[in-house]
Scaffold this motif. Structure first.
Motif, PDB file in Angstrom:
ATOM      1  N   LEU A   1      51.131  32.508  37.771  1.00 46.24           N
ATOM      2  CA  LEU A   1      51.016  32.280  36.326  1.00 46.24           C
ATOM      3  C   LEU A   1      49.950  31.266  36.163  1.00 46.24           C
ATOM      4  CD1 LEU A   1      54.501  32.367  34.575  1.00 46.24           C
ATOM      5  CD2 LEU A   1      52.380  33.994  34.505  1.00 46.24           C
ATOM      6  N   ASN A   2      50.241  30.270  37.198  1.00 42.60           N
ATOM      7  CA  ASN A   2      49.375  29.108  36.954  1.00 42.60           C
ATOM      8  C   ASN A   2      47.747  29.287  37.394  1.00 42.60           C
ATOM      9  OD1 ASN A   2      48.706  26.227  36.814  1.00 42.60           O
ATOM     10  ND2 ASN A   2      49.222  26.016  39.134  1.00 42.60           N
ATOM     11  N   PHE A   3      47.834  29.847  38.506  1.00 45.27           N
ATOM     12  CA  PHE A   3      46.397  30.289  38.988  1.00 45.27           C
ATOM     13  C   PHE A   3      45.804  31.329  38.496  1.00 45.27           C
ATOM     14  CE2 PHE A   3      43.427  31.679  42.107  1.00 45.27           C
ATOM     15  CZ  PHE A   3      42.462  30.475  42.452  1.00 45.27           C
ATOM     16  N   GLY A   4      46.420  32.256  38.237  1.00 44.93           N
ATOM     17  CA  GLY A   4      45.726  33.555  37.657  1.00 44.93           C
ATOM     18  C   GLY A   4      45.908  34.760  38.749  1.00 44.93           C
ATOM     19  N   LEU A   5      45.666  35.862  38.384  1.00 41.76           N
ATOM     20  CA  LEU A   5      45.760  37.117  39.362  1.00 41.76           C
ATOM     21  C   LEU A   5      44.915  36.940  40.506  1.00 41.76           C
ATOM     22  CD1 LEU A   5      46.522  39.718  36.869  1.00 41.76           C
ATOM     23  CD2 LEU A   5      47.844  39.602  38.932  1.00 41.76           C
ATOM     24  N   GLY A   6      44.168  36.118  40.790  1.00 40.73           N
ATOM     25  CA  GLY A   6      43.258  35.674  41.736  1.00 40.73           C
ATOM     26  C   GLY A   6      44.067  35.309  43.079  1.00 40.73           C
ATOM     27  N   ILE A   7      45.222  35.099  42.939  1.00 37.34           N
ATOM     28  CA  ILE A   7      46.061  34.876  44.295  1.00 37.34           C
ATOM     29  C   ILE A   7      46.431  36.298  44.951  1.00 37.34           C
ATOM     30  CG2 ILE A   7      47.018  32.721  43.344  1.00 37.34           C
ATOM     31  CD1 ILE A   7      49.787  34.373  43.273  1.00 37.34           C
ATOM     32  N   THR A   8      46.008  37.300  43.956  1.00 41.16           N
ATOM     33  CA  THR A   8      46.227  38.669  44.518  1.00 41.16           C
ATOM     34  C   THR A   8      44.784  39.067  45.315  1.00 41.16           C
ATOM     35  OG1 THR A   8      45.467  39.969  42.957  1.00 41.16           O
ATOM     36  CG2 THR A   8      47.608  39.397  42.747  1.00 41.16           C
ATOM     37  N   GLY A   9      45.021  40.189  46.056  1.00 42.04           N
ATOM     38  CA  GLY A   9      43.748  40.588  46.640  1.00 42.04           C
ATOM     39  C   GLY A   9      42.938  41.507  45.654  1.00 42.04           C
ATOM     40  N   LEU A  10      43.287  41.574  44.375  1.00 45.44           N
ATOM     41  CA  LEU A  10      42.452  42.439  43.429  1.00 45.44           C
ATOM     42  C   LEU A  10      41.052  42.021  43.258  1.00 45.44           C
ATOM     43  CD1 LEU A  10      45.389  42.779  41.119  1.00 45.44           C
ATOM     44  CD2 LEU A  10      44.393  44.744  42.566  1.00 45.44           C
TER      45      LEU A  10
ATOM     46  N   THR B   1      47.612  40.355  49.247  1.00 43.51           N
ATOM     47  CA  THR B   1      47.643  38.955  50.153  1.00 43.51           C
ATOM     48  C   THR B   1      49.129  38.634  50.219  1.00 43.51           C
ATOM     49  OG1 THR B   1      47.818  37.843  47.716  1.00 43.51           O
ATOM     50  CG2 THR B   1      45.513  37.985  48.908  1.00 43.51           C
TER      51      THR B   1
ATOM     52  N   ARG C   1      35.137  38.962  45.170  1.00 46.33           N
ATOM     53  CA  ARG C   1      36.315  39.687  44.243  1.00 46.33           C
ATOM     54  C   ARG C   1      36.328  38.835  43.010  1.00 46.33           C
ATOM     55  NH1 ARG C   1      41.231  38.547  45.572  1.00 46.33           N
ATOM     56  NH2 ARG C   1      41.098  37.306  47.452  1.00 46.33           N
ATOM     57  N   TYR C   2      36.195  37.886  42.800  1.00 47.44           N
ATOM     58  CA  TYR C   2      36.246  36.892  41.385  1.00 47.44           C
ATOM     59  C   TYR C   2      35.096  37.252  40.593  1.00 47.44           C
ATOM     60  CZ  TYR C   2      40.098  34.001  43.575  1.00 47.44           C
ATOM     61  OH  TYR C   2      40.978  33.714  44.103  1.00 47.44           O
TER      62      TYR C   2
ATOM     63  N   PHE D   1      37.114  40.492  35.048  1.00 49.06           N
ATOM     64  CA  PHE D   1      38.415  40.049  34.617  1.00 49.06           C
ATOM     65  C   PHE D   1      38.177  38.657  35.084  1.00 49.06           C
ATOM     66  CE2 PHE D   1      42.834  39.453  35.838  1.00 49.06           C
ATOM     67  CZ  PHE D   1      43.359  39.565  34.449  1.00 49.06           C
ATOM     68  N   ASN D   2      39.021  37.759  34.378  1.00 50.74           N
ATOM     69  CA  ASN D   2      39.033  36.407  34.754  1.00 50.74           C
ATOM     70  C   ASN D   2      40.175  36.179  35.799  1.00 50.74           C
ATOM     71  OD1 ASN D   2      36.974  34.627  33.473  1.00 50.74           O
ATOM     72  ND2 ASN D   2      37.712  36.056  32.000  1.00 50.74           N
ATOM     73  N   TRP D   3      40.017  36.466  36.952  1.00 48.64           N
ATOM     74  CA  TRP D   3      41.047  36.321  38.051  1.00 48.64           C
ATOM     75  C   TRP D   3      41.565  34.870  38.356  1.00 48.64           C
ATOM     76  CZ3 TRP D   3      42.970  41.032  39.280  1.00 48.64           C
ATOM     77  CH2 TRP D   3      41.835  42.035  38.994  1.00 48.64           C
ATOM     78  N   ARG D   4      40.630  33.806  37.694  1.00 52.14           N
ATOM     79  CA  ARG D   4      41.236  32.468  38.050  1.00 52.14           C
ATOM     80  C   ARG D   4      40.491  31.770  37.018  1.00 52.14           C
ATOM     81  NH1 ARG D   4      39.292  28.753  42.014  1.00 52.14           N
ATOM     82  NH2 ARG D   4      39.241  27.657  39.807  1.00 52.14           N
TER      83      ARG D   4
ATOM     84  N   ILE E   1      41.960  32.004  32.173  1.00 47.55           N
ATOM     85  CA  ILE E   1      42.418  33.088  32.942  1.00 47.55           C
ATOM     86  C   ILE E   1      43.158  34.357  32.205  1.00 47.55           C
ATOM     87  CG2 ILE E   1      42.514  31.507  34.741  1.00 47.55           C
ATOM     88  CD1 ILE E   1      45.788  31.862  34.350  1.00 47.55           C
TER      89      ILE E   1
END
Ligand code: SF4
Ligand code: SF4
Lengths: 385, 270
Positions: A34-43, A351, B97-98, B182-185, B203
């Motif tokens: 929630l804090n970092f965003g879905l960037g912590i996944t491998g997507l 991940t 990826r980002y 998409f805004n992954w971060r 995000i």
């Protein structure tokens, strides 16, 4: 009846504690997401759905498969299944709860989830999916709970419950059909753009769900005084057998259409999954294992000796669960996104945080399942004595 | 815009009267009617259907890159591959990826997959094609969006309401051109210089090219058109006398994956 969930053996409490612990761990990582965003996944930009959506898809199937015990009982008056319908319905409750959680966990902005209701968009399949899933959850809670309550007091369930049970039959089919339509109506995604998608979803669901139910029945028998019954398990085994074979058959139908027509943008995804594309072969061993394993499981199950022996049956059911899981959980979603619409290959692999969050949701589901099964089994034991 | 300024203010005022001020005022309106930040000024550019013609013959590689850079600059698009600060450097696979892309270049066989013959004009084979959202007349992204956060305006522009988007990414699966990001971060640290004319993003939401709707509202041409040294023309398809119609009469054009029935509104002269 809830009080039945509160008293139990040490083993019961232990199991609950482990599941709650895993859930808590997953939740912690979800806070991080929630804090970092879905960037912590491998997507990625290219593979924009992954593990979460795959679990969701698989579990919709598990939920829908409750119909395989409800339908014979209510429509064909197959009395034997009366003993296990509750197990099927409670499995559906746990599975749909996980589905809804996985969808929520996958959202970039879960805080805005109510926008789906605020701006209802009937043109979007996701809108309908939300309706059918929530409806199915409600149906199964209401039906399961009331039937159990009646059983406890040794009275026949009221008529309206019967009506709801009939409603739940097409409803179960609808949840998996609508879920397949999420994918099957997108132009330019060759792997998904096929009318066999919904039938394939249903066949793999009716293979995986009853397999899981068989394993759960065996566990219930082992650890409680309630026996779901030999006949019941054997009937389920037959359902698993033919659903698995039909699933393999549907897959082959798709393979024929794709490779005989030689449409490049449909073939590319199969090539990626089964031989690799541009030297990227991450999923190849998994896909072969799934295909071969599923076929072998189906064929072995046809043999009455292997099916009637509960040890081999359990092993084969396990194989069906694993192979359908790989097919839907790993292959279906990434396979549809690789190659991307510009025919470039970006691979996807979940991940560690993503896997832990996933595990947490499963733990939550099994926590619900354990509590519900505990209640059901306690009532059954009570009625028996 | 299907609504003029006065009417906008009237509706907004009405909602405030009803105690529904703030963002609530916008949410009451049907999408496509109004977006929070875009109110057309006097002299804004209007059309029945905006379309773009990219004359690849006149577009050298350098200019193409400049167009993309201009677009990304005026829209505060983050650059994960080359962050503004060395400390922010990411592992290349993660940066890939980002990535957020509105306008970028691709080779023919990627921009037009399946259409490339084994032997093609060398010039075209190595040509850098500018690709972006096609503002499809029949857009699958709009069809699948469960909240109407992606919607089509009356002038054909496919818009994003980033305040409504729930980040389900159904639209990314639906777009057959890979036009959406998409805004992954949090993208903000990766925005080189903050351009005041456009909001930065949070995000969890999807974004893409908007045909510079905010610039059209100010009477300006899209940023890429302005940078293109005449290689990109932009105008009204319904206006017989427009430059785009003239180009479409004069040159043979192709569109990306037109066979999918999306009716893309970006035309290429090769
Ligand atoms: S190119 Fe993609 S994002 Fe743009 S309108 Fe068409 S489908 Fe939608
Ligand atoms: S990600 Fe946003 S814009 Fe895309 S479909 Fe979902 S809600 Fe609509």
């Amino acid at each position: 009846m809830l009080e039945k969930a509160l008293v139990g053996t040490k083993r019961y409490y232990g199991l609950l504690a482990i599941l709650a612990g895993l859930f808590a761990l997953g939740f912690l990582f979800y806070l991080k997401q929630l804090n970092f965003g879905l960037g912590i996944t491998g997507l990625s930009r290219d593979v924009s759905w992954g593990f979460y959506v795959a679990q969701f898809t698989y579990l919709v199937g598990v939920a829908a498969s409750a119909v395989m015990v409800v339908l014979p009982y209510y429509l064909h008056n197959y009395k034997a299944f009366g003993r296990v319908t509750i197990l099927g319905e409670f499995l559906a409750v746990a599975a749909v709860t996980m589905c809804i959680t996985f969808i929520t966990v996958d959202l970039g902005r879960p805080d805005r989830i109510l926008n789906v209701l605020k701006y209802p968009t009937p043109g979007s399949v996701l809108f309908w999916d939300m309706i059918v899933l929530n409806g199915y959850l409600l149906l199964n809670i209401v039906i399961g709970w009331n039937v159990l309550e009646c059983e406890r007091h040794s009275v026949a369930p009221p008529k309206w419950i019967k009506v709801l049970s009939y409603v739940s039959i097409p409803w179960a089919v609808s949840i998996h059909t609508v879920t397949a339509f999420l994918y099957a109506g997108l132009p330019g995604r060759g792997y998904w753009l096929t009318a066999i998608m919904a039938p394939r979803f249903l066949s793999s669901a009716f293979a995986a769900g009853p397999s899981l139910l068989i394993l759960l029945c065996l566990l219930v028998r082992k650890y409680s005084k309630f026996d779901p019954g030999k006949e019941q398990i054997q009937t389920l085994a037959k359902i698993v057998t033919y659903a698995t074979l039909i699933n393999v058959f549907f897959f082959m139908c798709e393979v024929f259409t794709v490779f005989y027509s030689q449409l490049p943008d449909h073939m590319a995804h199969f090539q990626y999954l089964f031989v690799g594309l541009d030297g990227k072969t991450q999923l190849v061993p998994f896909m072969w294992f799934a295909l071969v394993g599923m076929t072998i499981a189906g064929l072995f199950l046809v043999n009455p000796k292997l099916r009637k022996n509960e040890t081999t049956l359990a092993a084969l059911c396990g194989l069906v669960i694993i192979t359908t899981y790989i097919d839907k959980g790993l292959g279906l979603i990434s396979g549809g996104f690789v190659p991307n619409p510009l025919e470039q290959v970006t691979e996807y692999w979940p991940t560690v945080p993503e896997a832990i969050i996933t595990l947490g949701v499963w733990a939550m589901g099994f926590l619900i399942l354990t509590v519900l099964y505990k209640i059901a089994v306690s009532i059954k034991e009570e009625v028996k004595s | 815009m299907g609504i003029d300024r006065r009417e906008f203010i009237r509706i907004a005022g009405l909602s405030t009267l009803l105690g529904l001020g703030g963002t609530g005022a916008f949410e009451l309106l049907a999408p496509g009617r109004v977006e929070a930040e875009i109110i057309p000024a006097l002299g804004s550019l209007k059309a029945k259907r905006w379309v773009m013609v990219i004359n690849q013959k006149e577009l050298d590689d350098n200019t193409a890159q400049q167009c993309a850079a201009a677009c990304h600059r005026v829209h505060n698009v983050p650059d994960f591959l080359n962050p503004p600060d060395a400390k922010l450097k990411l592992n290349p696979a993660v940066a890939h990826r980002y990535q957020v892309k509105w306008l970028w270049t691709e080779h023919f066989h990627n921009a037009f997959p399946g259409d490339a013959p084994a032997h093609m004009a060398e010039k075209v084979e190595h040509m850098n094609f500018l690709v972006l959202c096609n503002h499809c007349q029949n857009p699958p992204c709009v069809r699948v969006c469960p909240t109407k956060a992606t919607f089509q305006r009356d002038d054909g522009i496919v818009m994003m309401d980033m305040h409504r988007c729930i980040g389900c990414r159904f639209c990314m699966a639906g777009c057959p051109y890979g036009s959406r990001s998409f805004n992954w971060r949090d993208p903000r640290p990766y925005v080189k210089e903050n351009y005041p004319g456009y909001p930065t993003r949070e995000i969890g939401v999807v974004e893409k090219c908007t045909f510079c709707a905010e610039r059209l509202a100010q009477g300006l041409q899209p940023a890429c058109v302005e940078t293109s040294r005449g290689a990109i023309v932009f105008g009204d398809l319904e206006d017989e006398k427009s430059e785009v119609r003239e180009y479409l009469r004069k040159y043979f054009t192709i569109r990306r994956k037109a066979h999918l029935g999306t009716n893309p509104q970006v035309y290429y002269i090769v």
